[in-house]
Design an enzyme around this catalytic site. Sequence first.
Site, PDB file in Angstrom:
ATOM      1  N   CYS A   1     142.084  17.988 -33.812  1.00 39.39           N
ATOM      2  CA  CYS A   1     142.643  20.007 -34.260  1.00 39.39           C
ATOM      3  C   CYS A   1     144.027  20.145 -33.188  1.00 39.39           C
ATOM      4  O   CYS A   1     144.603  19.367 -33.276  1.00 39.39           O
ATOM      5  CB  CYS A   1     141.511  21.260 -33.522  1.00 39.39           C
ATOM      6  SG  CYS A   1     140.052  20.337 -33.121  1.00 39.39           S
TER       7      CYS A   1
ATOM      8  N   GLY B   1     143.800  17.999 -38.514  1.00 41.51           N
ATOM      9  CA  GLY B   1     143.101  18.639 -38.975  1.00 41.51           C
ATOM     10  C   GLY B   1     142.818  19.310 -40.703  1.00 41.51           C
ATOM     11  O   GLY B   1     143.631  19.728 -40.737  1.00 41.51           O
TER      12      GLY B   1
ATOM     13  N   TYR C   1     151.138   8.038 -33.066  1.00 45.79           N
ATOM     14  CA  TYR C   1     150.131   8.674 -34.285  1.00 45.79           C
ATOM     15  C   TYR C   1     150.501  10.081 -34.395  1.00 45.79           C
ATOM     16  O   TYR C   1     150.422  10.395 -36.290  1.00 45.79           O
ATOM     17  CB  TYR C   1     148.984   7.297 -34.821  1.00 45.79           C
ATOM     18  CG  TYR C   1     148.369   8.402 -35.567  1.00 45.79           C
ATOM     19  CD1 TYR C   1     149.043   7.702 -37.260  1.00 45.79           C
ATOM     20  CD2 TYR C   1     147.002   9.177 -36.261  1.00 45.79           C
ATOM     21  CE1 TYR C   1     148.511   8.013 -37.922  1.00 45.79           C
ATOM     22  CE2 TYR C   1     146.634   8.786 -37.121  1.00 45.79           C
ATOM     23  CZ  TYR C   1     146.654   8.431 -38.437  1.00 45.79           C
ATOM     24  OH  TYR C   1     146.651   9.068 -39.945  1.00 45.79           O
TER      25      TYR C   1
ATOM     26  N   ASN D   1     141.376  22.139 -28.472  1.00 47.70           N
ATOM     27  CA  ASN D   1     141.664  21.208 -29.039  1.00 47.70           C
ATOM     28  C   ASN D   1     141.416  20.552 -27.976  1.00 47.70           C
ATOM     29  O   ASN D   1     141.736  20.407 -27.072  1.00 47.70           O
ATOM     30  CB  ASN D   1     142.961  21.096 -29.241  1.00 47.70           C
ATOM     31  CG  ASN D   1     143.762  19.691 -30.051  1.00 47.70           C
ATOM     32  OD1 ASN D   1     145.048  19.350 -29.091  1.00 47.70           O
ATOM     33  ND2 ASN D   1     142.978  18.677 -29.802  1.00 47.70           N
ATOM     34  N   GLY D   2     140.306  19.563 -28.393  1.00 45.06           N
ATOM     35  CA  GLY D   2     140.250  18.261 -27.456  1.00 45.06           C
ATOM     36  C   GLY D   2     138.264  17.947 -27.497  1.00 45.06           C
ATOM     37  O   GLY D   2     137.953  18.415 -28.259  1.00 45.06           O
TER      38      GLY D   2
HETATM   39  O1  LIG Z   1     142.559  -0.258 -38.525  1.00 39.56           O
HETATM   40  P1  LIG Z   1     142.668   1.046 -39.712  1.00 39.56           P
HETATM   41  O2  LIG Z   1     140.885   1.631 -39.672  1.00 39.56           O
HETATM   42  O3  LIG Z   1     142.699   1.221 -40.683  1.00 39.56           O
HETATM   43  O4  LIG Z   1     142.800   2.202 -38.554  1.00 39.56           O
HETATM   44  C1  LIG Z   1     144.471   1.676 -38.455  1.00 39.56           C
HETATM   45  C2  LIG Z   1     145.622   3.232 -39.549  1.00 39.56           C
HETATM   46  O5  LIG Z   1     144.871   4.857 -40.011  1.00 39.56           O
HETATM   47  C3  LIG Z   1     146.039   5.267 -39.621  1.00 39.56           C
HETATM   48  O6  LIG Z   1     146.915   5.472 -40.752  1.00 39.56           O
HETATM   49  P2  LIG Z   1     145.740   6.158 -41.824  1.00 39.56           P
HETATM   50  O7  LIG Z   1     145.190   5.489 -43.183  1.00 39.56           O
HETATM   51  O8  LIG Z   1     144.893   6.582 -41.022  1.00 39.56           O
HETATM   52  O9  LIG Z   1     146.712   7.481 -42.266  1.00 39.56           O
HETATM   53  P3  LIG Z   1     148.141   7.711 -42.417  1.00 39.56           P
HETATM   54  O10 LIG Z   1     148.719   7.251 -43.438  1.00 39.56           O
HETATM   55  O11 LIG Z   1     148.218   9.095 -41.717  1.00 39.56           O
HETATM   56  O12 LIG Z   1     149.088   6.334 -41.785  1.00 39.56           O
HETATM   57  C4  LIG Z   1     146.720   3.961 -38.701  1.00 39.56           C
HETATM   58  O13 LIG Z   1     148.384   4.387 -38.920  1.00 39.56           O
HETATM   59  C5  LIG Z   1     147.086   3.484 -39.112  1.00 39.56           C
HETATM   60  O14 LIG Z   1     147.418   2.071 -39.992  1.00 39.56           O
HETATM   61  N1  LIG Z   2     139.720  17.409 -32.655  1.00 38.59           N
HETATM   62  C1  LIG Z   2     138.722  18.455 -31.421  1.00 38.59           C
HETATM   63  O1  LIG Z   2     139.624  19.088 -31.403  1.00 38.59           O
HETATM   64  C2  LIG Z   2     138.017  19.218 -31.841  1.00 38.59           C
HETATM   65  C3  LIG Z   2     137.793  20.048 -31.533  1.00 38.59           C
HETATM   66  C4  LIG Z   2     136.516  20.486 -30.723  1.00 38.59           C
HETATM   67  N2  LIG Z   2     135.678  18.841 -29.996  1.00 38.59           N
HETATM   68  C5  LIG Z   2     135.325  20.481 -32.351  1.00 38.59           C
HETATM   69  O2  LIG Z   2     135.005  18.777 -32.891  1.00 38.59           O
HETATM   70  O3  LIG Z   2     135.649  21.135 -32.744  1.00 38.59           O
HETATM   71 MG   LIG Z   3     148.895   4.616 -40.741  1.00 43.28          MG
END
Ligand SMILES: O=P(O)(O)OC[C@H]1O[C@H](OP(=O)(O)OP(=O)(O)O)[C@H](O)[C@@H]1O
Ligand SMILES: NC(=O)CC[C@H](N)C(=O)O
Ligand SMILES: [Mg+2]
Length: 462
Positions: free
Chosen positions: A13, A39, A253, A114-115
């Site tokens: 979030c 999010g 990331y 967030n968290g």
């Molecule tokens: O091993 P996996 O389970 O596939 O997850 C890892 C991938 O997930 C994320 O990318 P994602 O495609 O979610 O989003 P992005 O386009 O923001 O990089 C991250 O950058 C990796 O590429």
């Molecule tokens: N990703 C988050 O930080 C989520 C906040 C909170 N745990 C929720 O589920 O709404």
């Molecule tokens: Mg990716």
Amino acid sequence: MGEYLDKGLHEECGVFGVYRQSDAAHLTYFGLHALQHRGQEGAGIAVADGKTVRCRKGKGLLSDVFGRNDLDGMTGKNAIGHVRYGTAGGGEVENVQPIVSRLANGGALAVAHNGQIANAAELRKELEDKGSIFWGSSDSEIILHLLQGTKGPLIEKIKQACNRLDGAFAFLILTEKNLYAVRDKNGLRPLSLAKQGDGWCVSSESCAFDIVGAHLVRDVRPGEIVKISAAGLESCFYTEETSCNLCAMEYIYFSRPDSVLERQNVHGVRRECGRLLAQEDLDNFFKADIVVGVPDSSLSAAAGYSEAIGLPNEMGLIKNRYVGRTFIQPTQAQRDLGVRLKLSANVPVVRGKRVVLVDDSIVRGTTSKRIVALLRQAGATEVHLRIAAPAIKYPCFYGVDMSTRAELASASLEPDVLAKVLGADSLRFLSVDDLKQACGCQGLCTACFDGSYVTPLYSNKI
Ligand SMILES: O=P(O)(O)OC[C@H]1O[C@H](OP(=O)(O)OP(=O)(O)O)[C@H](O)[C@@H]1O
Ligand SMILES: NC(=O)CC[C@H](N)C(=O)O
Ligand SMILES: [Mg+2]
Ligand code: SF4
């Protein structure tokens, strides 16, 4: 998340708040817009005008929840907002934030969190046993119930509530007149403070300050409660046992490359991760023709790797920028096509080349497997996968959607076996020590890489 492409890693979030700003609700909208990557399940804004707290929230993206005129009636100089990816409780509107409630003394307050609270199950049971009735199922609502059960002025209530909470929390509280910003004693989730004219801004990431013209002052410190009121800014700590353990995945990331967390620019950290990742290949006289980063989150690391190893950094993969939301309930065949809808190989660039493919992380391995296949189909003769983060082997209980070891590719497979499963010629990860060096900050949570959790796990199971 059925409406979205099946993503490997889900964002967390984002929270944003402003104090003493004309048009607070609009500024909060723009701040949240810069945090939308954190999010996409729900969004909301609460605004205070000195007498009341008004809130509007709903499911989906910010632009789904707020139409052209929806903020017009939300007058007031102080506001907070939230973009949600739920980690506890479902995606129902009851769990979308800010959550607004009234304390027994009649004061309205809104909370944006967030968290993830590590002892949420235990606290919820205790509160329910004492008579609390919860509106939704998210862990964030526990904060409000804890506040209600404590005594004294609000700042004292917040201190007492924080001393009951364990795990990851960076949250904002908006009352009719004041704004509070709170960060857990381990500093797991980011939260920064900025100055804007004679007012203030608070945000999960500093990238949101730039968009509203605010200037980053500092991070809210682990264990700190910042109160912003007509008297100015006051700071206190709910405990003396504090240490900074910012989530390493924020650098790897989640956060935007232009954000500064704990005084480190995210792009700079990623680039350094890439540089350090290249070192072992340099030492081993590794041979390849081009470096290709997976857009967008791996481009900084690919730049660092290419600089260090002395190979050209090429645009071998192109991302379709309009993919985000695609079809409601995709069929399995459409899911299988997912990566092609999002990424295409740049055939003339990769054909006949030995490619070093740099990505930021492997969670379940789905993305890497599909991209390696895509590059081979486009004529790459070799594909060497380099991951600018350590192997993820343990679940996260602090707000990131990786909750069981069974779903983590590296939990059971060593890199050479995993390389075969993913169809790559070789696979290497960054070491935890190199990651710490690249992040350059005093402390870092690395629990999902090495199992060193910074809090007790309560009822969570590894
Ligand atoms: O091993 P996996 O389970 O596939 O997850 C890892 C991938 O997930 C994320 O990318 P994602 O495609 O979610 O989003 P992005 O386009 O923001 O990089 C991250 O950058 C990796 O590429
Ligand atoms: N990703 C988050 O930080 C989520 C906040 C909170 N745990 C929720 O589920 O709404
Ligand atoms: Mg990716
Ligand atoms: S366990 Fe991993 S994802 Fe979770 S807070 Fe720590 S570093 Fe971040």
